[in-house]
Structures are given as structure tokens and as C-alpha cells.
Design an enzyme around this catalytic site. Structure first.
Site, PDB file in Angstrom:
ATOM      1  CG  HIS A  33      -1.548   1.299   1.547  1.00 43.85           C
ATOM      2  ND1 HIS A  33      -2.543   1.864   0.771  1.00 43.85           N
ATOM      3  CD2 HIS A  33      -1.323   2.178   2.552  1.00 43.85           C
ATOM      4  CE1 HIS A  33      -2.887   3.030   1.299  1.00 43.85           C
ATOM      5  NE2 HIS A  33      -2.168   3.253   2.373  1.00 43.85           N
ATOM      6  CG  ASP A  62       6.515  19.098 -25.659  1.00 42.73           C
ATOM      7  OD1 ASP A  62       6.717  18.633 -24.525  1.00 42.73           O
ATOM      8  OD2 ASP A  62       5.890  18.489 -26.544  1.00 42.73           O
ATOM      9  CD1 TRP A 116       6.621   2.918   4.214  1.00 39.30           C
ATOM     10  CD2 TRP A 116       7.942   3.809   2.649  1.00 39.30           C
ATOM     11  NE1 TRP A 116       6.921   4.195   4.591  1.00 39.30           N
ATOM     12  CE2 TRP A 116       7.736   4.779   3.648  1.00 39.30           C
ATOM     13  CE3 TRP A 116       8.741   4.139   1.554  1.00 39.30           C
ATOM     14  CZ2 TRP A 116       8.298   6.055   3.597  1.00 39.30           C
ATOM     15  CZ3 TRP A 116       9.306   5.424   1.514  1.00 39.30           C
ATOM     16  CH2 TRP A 116       9.073   6.353   2.518  1.00 39.30           C
ATOM     17  CB  SER A 120      10.503   6.551 -13.460  1.00 36.61           C
ATOM     18  OG  SER A 120       9.376   7.337 -13.680  1.00 36.61           O
ATOM     19  CB  SER A 121      11.437   9.951  -9.435  1.00 36.63           C
ATOM     20  OG  SER A 121      10.587   8.939  -9.050  1.00 36.63           O
ATOM     21  CG  HIS A 178      12.236  14.516   6.666  1.00 37.95           C
ATOM     22  ND1 HIS A 178      11.218  14.018   7.431  1.00 37.95           N
ATOM     23  CD2 HIS A 178      11.981  15.815   6.512  1.00 37.95           C
ATOM     24  CE1 HIS A 178      10.394  14.993   7.736  1.00 37.95           C
ATOM     25  NE2 HIS A 178      10.836  16.101   7.202  1.00 37.95           N
ATOM     26  CD  GLU A 198       9.726  10.250  -1.920  1.00 37.42           C
ATOM     27  OE1 GLU A 198      10.683  10.638  -2.604  1.00 37.42           O
ATOM     28  OE2 GLU A 198       8.644   9.873  -2.413  1.00 37.42           O
ATOM     29  CE1 TYR A 248       8.352  19.320   4.678  1.00 37.52           C
ATOM     30  CE2 TYR A 248      10.214  17.912   5.116  1.00 37.52           C
ATOM     31  CZ  TYR A 248       9.175  18.680   5.567  1.00 37.52           C
ATOM     32  OH  TYR A 248       8.952  18.803   6.911  1.00 37.52           O
ATOM     33  CB  SER A 298       0.437  29.111  -4.100  1.00 43.25           C
ATOM     34  OG  SER A 298       0.943  28.629  -2.888  1.00 43.25           O
ATOM     35  CG  HIS A 317      12.188  13.985  12.511  1.00 47.19           C
ATOM     36  ND1 HIS A 317      12.118  15.215  11.926  1.00 47.19           N
ATOM     37  CD2 HIS A 317      11.566  13.164  11.653  1.00 47.19           C
ATOM     38  CE1 HIS A 317      11.482  15.140  10.780  1.00 47.19           C
ATOM     39  NE2 HIS A 317      11.141  13.902  10.594  1.00 47.19           N
ATOM     40  CG  HIS A 318      11.687   9.783  10.004  1.00 45.39           C
ATOM     41  ND1 HIS A 318      10.373   9.665   9.615  1.00 45.39           N
ATOM     42  CD2 HIS A 318      12.150  10.903   9.411  1.00 45.39           C
ATOM     43  CE1 HIS A 318      10.064  10.666   8.814  1.00 45.39           C
ATOM     44  NE2 HIS A 318      11.120  11.436   8.674  1.00 45.39           N
ATOM     45  CB  THR A 367       5.267  24.533   7.595  1.00 43.12           C
ATOM     46  OG1 THR A 367       6.477  23.839   7.329  1.00 43.12           O
ATOM     47  CG2 THR A 367       4.114  23.766   6.996  1.00 43.12           C
ATOM     48  CE  LYS A 410       4.341  26.993   0.836  1.00 45.70           C
ATOM     49  NZ  LYS A 410       5.062  27.981   0.050  1.00 45.70           N
ATOM     50  NE  ARG A 446       3.694   2.914  11.024  1.00 45.48           N
ATOM     51  CZ  ARG A 446       4.583   3.514  10.205  1.00 45.48           C
ATOM     52  NH1 ARG A 446       5.593   4.181  10.722  1.00 45.48           N
ATOM     53  NH2 ARG A 446       4.449   3.465   8.921  1.00 45.48           N
TER      54      ARG A 446
END
Lengths: 192, 286, 526
Positions: free
Chosen positions: C78, C107, C143, C170-171, C254, C256, C258, C269, C303-304, C329, C332, C451
Site C-alpha cells: 500500500h 513543450d 516500505w 523514472s522520478s 525526509h 521525499e 517534501y 497557491s 527524527h524518524h 510551513t 505558508k 502501527r
């Protein structure tokens, strides 16, 4: 539209592509470079409790005003069917005083095996103050089938150890390092 | 950090929100919806920190959401609002950068103090080594020669099988009960060492506000001092494979006298077992 | 490199009439944008189905439907499918469709790379999803792929690693293309500071992608080597350290996070000023805030990992650094609020989704602030509180922004208006569903539910039942979204070029739908 057809942007696109690919390759390398960087960082700060400080015999004065409890802990990994334990569970030492303790290991298999002991120290900040003069963790340990023996560790604690630390745990985990066996994975698909 | 009155208000609001939001009646009288205050000085400090941060968030949220809802109600095109045309104001932008920054700096002071306290394992009264296995825990009382495995209780294990026809309410503490709880004395500073035999596990008991990863080949440490005798339950908190959800932790905190009695019983049982083994060996030798 | 750009005079024809050849060989940014978006919608539904398996099993205590090992496969897949198949391709698709029309370009700068970048995805996901049918099943170690657990994966392991490599490639291609397009193909007069915020957000995202996706590739390569080639990067027995993998992974992981949210900031925006009929408040400070967030994302990764036994100094540092992220943040969110202040607001579907984004992303931001406090994090770490937190920032955060973008630009893309009544219904059903699903998870997590567990103690039943009901409501509401999009593509009320009364930007100067090659003559931006 003709300004788009001139070679300006074309060349520029190529160079952006080239630069970006270079960045990617550098970052790919950086992923691998984190391995030695991390190790260097751990050794520098002594964190993670895993550095094996090999000390020479030259030694500072013992600090008789302090007593530190050193605990010994023995673990063995799931793939190593051995008996493994410290002869004494803890000793009291003065910083600077040289002590020798032994760990007992017994190969319960009827085949020769090779074990490798991985040290770890808690609290991590104390790791760089534990100096080992001799340790069975410096080398791989070869055991004949059914062999049992005592293995020494000779160490002292650097008197510069921070005053807050009164207990220090020296832990060893014995892993199977026999050449023909795989060390990780390939057990059962326990994760799946 | 948070006074009792506010705590009461918060709890009733949260319950109300949960209940009305869910449309579910008051069937669950003892429904837990917040972090427990726990039974140690540290766990109470953690709870206070958690609640303080929660209220800071509520206050900021009330301001921001209030301004947004006000705009949504007041400046509707359908209500004839005419758009203004301002699009920057350096002073106000500086203010709303500086104020959150100041709030955060203030919040980190108690957090850092608490972290330093949690990190200090010195002057402990006893040490217990925890080893994580797939999928059970092993406890070793250093200096006491007492050690045992602690796995999911048999009745829970039977009831959790796929398609088991067992009423879960009849099971004692379904999934949170073990065969051999780890027994500790209250009022003593207990230092735990933790490592793993296979993959990474994490030992968590929320009433003690302790959670530490068990990492193969490495040893971690943490400590607690429990104030109140009782039984405290937790679970493995790091995915460790198939039965990650089925390796609970049960801590039984006893008075020092009861703890000493328990320890004696363990030693006696062990001596008896050794004698039996020796006797059997002797008999076999004959 | 770019034949579309070079040979422009001969290229005023439309797409290749032959269907398959058109879609497989296309280098057109609109075609590829559409392919990316359809693909991500498909993956969103696949990943959503997996989520519903999870929620169905968790509807009540006891194991009713699946075995624990399959449950773990579902949680792992998932996450991988939603992150790499749902959200990232959707943002790349939006960048494809929108950057040329926003910047005044014909293009993307690197069209053939663009084609390749997309067509890697179906192969990567075929590899990944095929593992479900293998003996031993799909990857089940989460994951995050932490060793040593992930090394216990069976046959699926090399497929997992290779598909992660492909997804990364790809990314990266998508990211490079965005950078080249933004740096080279802006219309004359469009300086960087005049550039629309969606382009800005994607420029920053693209730099994050090329900086961290290779690190992930390195991390999983090391896993592969540990498993098959006898190295010991993460194996304590050979002098490695399993925690090192977590450092490398979260150094990728991390930023990622963002990558998954910055383009959303860009989208919102655009939408809020349009429906407030008022210019965005603090255009420049938005750019600075996004840059600050991107920079900070590189120094907060641990922090993870507060519970792995970091030294005290490291825990203090990562706690402070993490809390700092709240400042940009917050700026914003304040800017969006100030944009609405004294505007003239109307609430079409894109605006509803954008407002839903701001409200619920902020809730996710608050729980993030709580999680940043290391001592309290010991209680939150690996509980449903964390699950609630990151789903609040990813579902009503990233996913809502994508839906807002689709509703906002769909009339431009198709030339038809979508069904406004159904769009609003979709918003309200989704919003009720998403909050029913994820809000109770805060409570179950605080009450002590870890979890990634397939079964739970009876005390967690109530909140899990609410979550499951909400999840099915949210899941099935998305079928309505599919219907609305298909209906709009097939026909509907004609859209004007302007589409929305308050819309500003180059894309609204083109007819709806725009010509196959967006700006054959670069517009002049003053």
C-alpha cells in the site's frame, strides 16, 4: 519561434541534463560514502558503543577515588547454537586499573564452527573510555566440534571517563562466521 | 504544567468530539483516547509535555482556523464582498515568522531538560537485560541468575488464529497478556539493557513512557522508576515480521517485599529444577 | 535533443492517428501528462484497494480475513504503490501538463526523456505487484525496508529492489526534465521571481529528487549486496550496523516527504488567489519558505529514529531542527489565510479541495509539531498517532491538492466543464470519509495501539471501527471522482479560455483545450 530553433536552448538542455546526471551520480556515491562517514563519526564521538579501542600497555595512574561497575553481557545470534556467558557478571574497578575477565563459549554443534564476537557498550558515551589490551573479539574464534573454552578480555578504563558514569556494560554478541553458512536471511521467509 | 481544570475540560471535549463524531453511544465507558499519565515521574513529565504542546497547537489552530472561517463567512462573493488588492506587508510577515519561532524555542526548553533526564541511567539499583526474538521477549536479571522467556499467553494465541471461534471477551486481556510477566520492584531505579537475537524490535510500555529499539549486535539502555504497584502492558513497536502484533509486554510492579519473595521463589524453583535434572542424570547413570 | 522544438515548422500537425503508436511513442507533454495522470489514478485505486483490505481486517479484533503475513504485505505494498505510483506520478503528470503552458513553452525541454520516464513506470509496477503472486508473497518488511527484517524476504526481494531502482530512475528523469524546462524554456520576460508558484514548487522538488533518489538507490543496492554478495553494510556480524541503513534511508526519506508535498503548496497557491479574486499574499516569502523547507529537510532525518538509541546530543539537535520546519510551513499557511482575507470568495470544487487541504494539512502539521518533541515522541513513535499524522499530510494534504488541481485545470485540458454538483458531492463525501478514517487514529495511537499490527486488543475496537467505516466511505467516494473525470473528458458544457473569473497566468490565455503544441510563439511577459 525561430529563437527556439537556434542551438542555444538545445545546447543548454544538454548541459542541464549532463549536470543533473552528474549530481545524481555524486549523490549515489554519497549514499555509499555515508558508510565510512558514519563509522568515522561514531569513532570520533564514541557513540554507538561499538568501537574496539586497542590500547597499548602504557597507562595513566589509577584513580583510586572512583569505582566503576563494569557489567558483562553475552548474547548469541539466532544462527549460532553455542553456549556463551561471562564467567562473572560484573566487576568493580578503579579507572586506570587493568583487569582481566573471561567469557566461556561452548560449541554445541558436532561440526567445527567459526564465531565472531561483536562488542557493544552502554552507555554509548562510555565506549571511548574502555580500553582493551586483549580481547577475543579482535579475531574470529575457531571452535572444533563440541569444543568449550574460556576466552580472556583484558581492559582498563580511561581515568578521563566523565564523572556521571558509574556503570558501564560491555556486551558481546556472537555471530556465526563459518565460511559455508550465510549470515543473514535465507532462514525461512519469516518476514513474509 | 497543565492545571487540573484545563485537563478536565480537554478530556470532556475530546470525549464529546469522539462520541458525537462517531455517532456511537456511550457503550465504552472506559474508552481510552489519550496518552496515559503513567506511573513514573518521567511518564508524568512526558504527559505534561504532550498536553502543553497539544494546547499550544490548539491555541494556534484557533487563531488560524478562526481567521480562515471568518474570511470564508465574511468575504463571500455571494454576500457581495469586493476584493481588496494588497499582497504583501513586510512587517506582518516578519511578525508571524518571529512569533512561532519564539514559541518553539520556549517549548524546546522543557523538552530538552526532560530528554537529558531520560538519558541519565546512572545510579541504578538493578539491571535487567531484554532480548527481542521473533516473536517473544527474553528477560535476564543480571546479578540474580534469573532469566526466562515471555511470550503471548496461550489463550490469546489460540483466539487470534484465523477463523478461531473463540469469544475474545472471554480471553484474559486479549493480545496483551503473556505467560511470564517481567516482575520488578517499585521505587527502585531499574536500568534496562536491550538487544535482539534476530531483527529489530522495540520494547514499549506506555505507562512507563519508555520505548527503545532492540537492535541485533548492539546494546541500548533506558531506565524507569515505577511509583505504583500494578500490572502495566505494552507491545512490540517495531515491525518485526509475521507475528509482530503478537509479542506483548507485561510488567508486574510489586512492592520491594513482594518482589524479594518472588525472587526467592524463582531461585527455589530453579534449584529444584537443577536437583531434578541432576537426579535424573544420576538415575540414568545408574 | 528535442526534435519537437527544433523542427517546429513542420510539426503543426496533431497527434499520430494510430492509437497505440500515438500513446507509446508520444513525446508530447500533454499526452504524457495525461498518461501519468491516468496511471496514477489507476495506482491510487490499486493502493486504495489494499488499504481497504487492511481496514476490513481491522474492523474488529480477532483475525477474520487474512493471515498476518499477508496483512504485512498489504501495508508494505500500500505504501509503495501510493507513494511511488499514486502521488509522485500524479505530480509529475501535472508538471508535464502545466509547466509548458504556464511558462509559455511549446513543450517540455527533453521530450524523449519524458516518454522514457513514463514508460518505465508500468514495468516497475508490474515487477512490484507480480510479487503478490509469488511463493512467499510480496515484500512484507514495511516500505521502509529496514534490515535485517527485509533480508528475510523470499523470492520477492530482488523484484522489490529492482522496481525501487526503476521508480527512482523514472522520478529522476521527470525531475531533470522539469529543471531543464524551467531553466531554459521560460517565455521572454518571465524572470524567476515572476514565475508561477507551481513552477517554483516543482523546481525545488526536482532538485530534491535528483539529490535524494540516488541515495535511496544506493541504500537498496547495499541491501542487495548484503543479501546476495556477502557484504556487511548493515550486518553487525561483519562489522556493519543495521541502524546505518535507517540513517541512509531517512536521509532520502525526509526530503521525499517534501517531494510529496511541495508541489501541493504550489497548486494551492494558484487556486486560493483565483477563487479569492485577489493576488497571492507574499509571493516572494512563499518562495523563500519553500526553499527553507527544502533545505531543512536535509538535516532532520533522524527524527524518524528517536528510539534507536541516538546519543543525547543528536536527539537534541534533530529535535530543534525539526521544530524549525514549523516556522516556514506556518508562514505558508498564514499567507494563504491572508490571501483570503478581504477577498471575494466563491467555493467551486477546486476551492473546496484547496481549503480542505489547508485545514487538514495544518492539522497534520500540528501533530507533526507534537511528534518533533523527542521525549513525547517516545510515546508516539510507531503508533497510530504517527499513522494519523502522515495520512493527514498525505491524503487530505497531497491527494487533495492533486484533486483540486484536476478540478481546477480539467476544463482547460478537456475544453469541457466538469459536473459542479457532483464535484461538490465528491468533496463532501471524501472529507467526511477521510476525517472519519484518520481522526480516530490519533486516539487509538495515544491510547497505545502500535502501527502495522493485523489484530488489536479489545480496548481499541471503537476507534478502529470508525476508521474502517470512514475508509470504505472515502474509498468508494473515489469511484465518483473517476466517473466525474470520465464524464468531463467525454463532453459537457464548453469551457471558455479564461474558465475561472479570477484566474491569472499564461495557461488561461490559451484556448480550452489548448493546441497540441502549447505556445508555438513564445508570449511576452511583462
Amino acid at each position: 519561434m525561430n529563437n527556439l530553433a537556434d542551438p542555444g536552448p538545445r545546447k543548454s538542455n544538454r548541459s542541464v541534463l549532463f549536470q543533473a546526471v552528474v549530481v545524481c551520480l555524486v549523490m549515489f556515491g554519497f549514499g555509499f560514502a555515508m558508510v565510512p562517514l558514519y563509522r568515522a563519526f561514531c569513532n570520533l564521538t564514541g557513540i554507538n558503543g561499538r568501537m574496539a579501542v586497542v590500547a597499548t600497555e602504557t597507562l595513566a595512574q589509577s584513580d583510586l577515588t572512583r569505582v566503576i561497575t563494569v557489567q558483562f553481557v553475552a548474547n548469541r545470534n539466532q544462527y549460532l547454537p553455542w553456549e556463551f556467558k561471562p564467567e562473572v557478571s560484573s566487576v568493580q574497578v578503579h579507572p586506570g586499573e587493568i583487569r582481566t575477565v573471561t567469557f566461556f563459549a561452548h560449541n554445541l554443534r558436532d561440526v567445527p564452527m567459526v564465531g565472531r564476537a561483536v562488542p557493544s557498550i552502554a552507555p554509548g558515551e562510555a565506549a571511548k573510555y574502555l580500553r582493551k589490551l586483549e580481547c577475543f573479539c579482535f579475531n574470529e574464534q575457531h571452535f572444533a566440534s563440541g569444543e568449550a573454552r574460556n576466552m580472556p578480555v583484558r581492559f582498563y578504563i580511561d581515568p578521563r571517563i566523565p564523572p556521571g558514569i558509574d556503570t558501564l556494560t560491555l556486551s558481546y554478541t556472537f555471530f556465526d562466521a563459518s565460511p559455508q553458512t550465510t549470515m543473514v536471511g535465507d532462514k525461512t521467509a519469516a518476514g513474509s | 504544567m497543565i492545571c487540573m481544570r484545563m485537563r478536565g475540560v480537554m478530556e470532556s471535549t475530546l470525549v464529546a468530539a469522539a462520541m458525537t463524531g462517531a455517532g456511537i453511544g456511550s457503550a465504552h465507558a472506559g474508552l481510552r483516547y489519550n496518552m496515559p499519565e503513567g506511573v513514573s515521574e518521567i511518564s508524568r513529565s512526558v504527559y505534561s509535555l504532550h498536553m502543553a504542546m497539544f494546547w499550544v497547537c490548539v491555541a494556534i489552530g484557533a487563531l488560524v482556523f478562526g481567521a480562515m472561517i471568518y474570511s470564508i463567512v465574511r468575504f463571500r462573493k455571494s454576500a457581495g464582498a469586493q476584493p481588496a488588492n494588497f499582497h504583501e506587508n513586510t512587517a506582518i510577515e516578519l511578525i508571524w515568522t518571529a512569533i512561532p519561532f519564539a514559541i518553539l524555542v520556549i517549548m524546546t526548553i522543557p523538552a530538552a531538560g526532560l530528554l537529558i533526564k531520560m538519558d541519565d541511567t546512572s545510579q541504578s539499583d538493578m539491571t535487567i537485560k531484554i532480548t527481542g526474538y521473533q516473536w517473544k521477549w527474553h528477560y535476564d536479571y543480571l546479578d540474580q541468575d534469573v532469566s526466562f522467556f515471555s511470550a503471548l499467553a496461550q489463550d490469546s494465541n489460540a483466539a487470534r488464529q484465523l477463523g478461531a471461534q473463540i469469544d475474545l471477551k472471554s480471553v484474559d486481556h486479549y493480545l496483551l497478556n503473556v505467560d511470564h510477566p517481567v516482575v520488578v520492584p517499585v521505587g527502585k531505579k531499574i536500568r534496562f539493557l536491550i538487544t535482539s537475537n534476530d531483527v529489530i524490535h522495540s520494547w514499549w510500555v506506555s505507562d512507563l513512557a519508555v520505548k527503545k529499539d532492540a537492535i541485533p549486535g548492539f546494546i541500548n539502555e533506558f531506565w524507569t522508576r515505577i511509583d505504583v504497584p500494578g500490572i502495566y502492558r505494552g507491545q512490540c513497536a517495531e515491525l518485526c515480521g509475521r507475528d509482530h502484533g503478537f509479542m506483548p509486554i507485561v510488567v508486574e510492579a510489586k512492592t520491594p517485599e513482594d518482589y524479594a519473595a518472588w525472587l526467592d521463589a524463582q531461585h527455589a524453583a530453579k534449584a529444584q529444577q537443577t536437583a531434578m535434572v541432576n537426579g535424573a542424570a544420576l538415575a540414568a547413570a545408574r | 535533443m528535442s526534435e519537437q522544438v527544433l523542427g517546429h515548422d513542420e510539426h503543426d500537425h496533431g497527434p499520430d492517428p494510430q492509437f497505440l503508436r500515438r500513446w507509446i511513442t508520444t513525446t508530447n507533454h500533454k499526452d504524457l501528462g495525461a498518461l501519468y495522470l491516468w496511471f496514477s489514478l489507476l495506482m491510487f485505486l490499486v493502493g486504495g484497494a489494499m488499504a481497504l483490505v487492511i481496514r476490513a481486517e481491522l474492523f474488529q479484533p480477532g483475525m477474520q480475513l487474512v493471515r498476518p503475513e499477508f496483512f504485512n504485505q498489504m501495508t508494505t505494498m500500500h505504501a509503495l504503490v501510493m507513494i511511488f505510483g499514486g502521488v509522485m506520478p500524479a505530480f509529475v503528470g501535472l508538471s508535464n501538463w502545466l509547466l509548458p503552458v504556464m511558462l509559455g513553452a511549446p513543450d517540455m525541454a527533453l521530450p524523449r526523456l519524458n516518454n522514457w520516464g513514463f514508460w518505465i513506470l508500468p514495468f516497475a509496477f508490474t515487477l512490484l505487484i507480480s510479487t503478490l503472486f509469488m511463493p512467499g508473497g510480496a515484500p512484507a518488511g514495511g516500505w521502509t525496508m529496514y534490515p535485517p527484517l527485509v533480508l528475510q524476504t523470499g523470492l520477492a526481494f530482488p523484484f522489490l529492489i529492482f522496481s525501487v531502482h526503476l521508480l527512482g530512475v523514472s522520478s529522476i528523469m521527470g525531475g531533470i526534465n522539469v529543471i531543464a524546462t524551467i531553466l531554459n524554456l521560460r517565455a521572454p520576460g518571465m524572470t524567476l521571481m515572476k514565475m508561477p508558484l507551481f513552477a517554483w514548487s516543482w523546481l525545488i522538488t526536482a532538485f530534491l529528487i535528483i539529490a535524494v533518489m540516488p541515495v535511496l538507490a544506493g541504500a537498496v543496492t547495499m541491501l542487495l549486496m548484503d543479501k546476495y554478495f556477502g557484504t556487511s553494510f548493515f550486518n553487525a556480524a561483519g562489522g556493519g550496523d543495521p541502524v546505518l541503513f535507517q540513517h541512509v534511508f531517512w536521509f532520502f526519506g525526509h526530503p521525499e516527504v517534501y517531494i510529496l508535498i511541495l508541489p501541493a503548496f504550489g497548486i494551492v497557491s494558484h487556486i486560493i488567489p483565483t477563487f479569492s479574486r485577489k493576488p497571492l499574499f507574499g509571493h516572494a516569502s512563499m518562495v523563500y519558505a519553500m526553499s527553507a523547507i527544502a533545505f531543512l529537510s536535509f538535516i532532520v532525518w533522524a527524527h524518524h529514529m528517536f528510539t534507536v538509541g541516538l546519543p543525547l546530543a543528536a536527539e537534541l539537535f534533530f529535535m530543534f531542527a525539526t521544530m524549525l520546519i514549523a516556522v516556514p510551513t506556518g508562514v505558508k499557511v498564514f499567507n494563504w489565510t491572508a490571501t483570503m482575507w478581504r477577498g471575494s470568495l466563491s467555493f467551486e470544487t477546486p476551492m473546496l479541495f484547496a481549503l480542505g487541504f489547508v485545514f487538514m494539512f495544518t492539522i497534520g502539521g500540528f501533530s507533526g509539531l507534537m511528534l518533533a518533541m523527542a521525549p513525547a515522541d517516545f510515546q508516539y513513535q510507531d503508533t497510530y498517532f504517527v499513522v494519523a499524522h502522515f495520512h493527514y499530510v498525505l491524503v487530505p494534504g497531497a491527494v487533495y491538492s492533486i484533486m483540486a488541481a484536476v478540478y481546477f485545470w480539467l476544463p482547460k485540458w478537456t475544453g469541457h466543464m466538469y459536473d459542479e454538483r457532483l464535484g461538490k458531492l465528491h468533496f463532501w463525501l471524501s472529507t467526511i470519509g477521510v476525517n472519519l478514517t484518520f481522526f480516530p487514529m490519533h486516539f487509538s495511537g495515544l491510547a497505545g495501539m502500535p502501527r502495522r499490527i493485523p489484530d488489536y486488543a479489545l480496548q481499541f475496537t471503537t476507534f478502529n471501527q470508525i476508521s474502517s467505516v470512514g475508509a470504505f466511505m472515502f474509498g468508494f467516494s473515489q469511484l465518483l471522482f473517476v466517473y466525474i473525470v470520465i464524464k468531463c473528458v467525454r463532453g459537457g458544457e464548453k469551457a471558455t479560455a479564461q474558465v475561472w473569473e479570477g484566474a491569472e497566468g499564461l495557461e488561461w490565455t490559451l484556448p480550452s483545450p489548448p493546441p497540441y503544441h502549447s505556445f508555438t510563439i513564445p508570449p511576452l511577459v511583462t
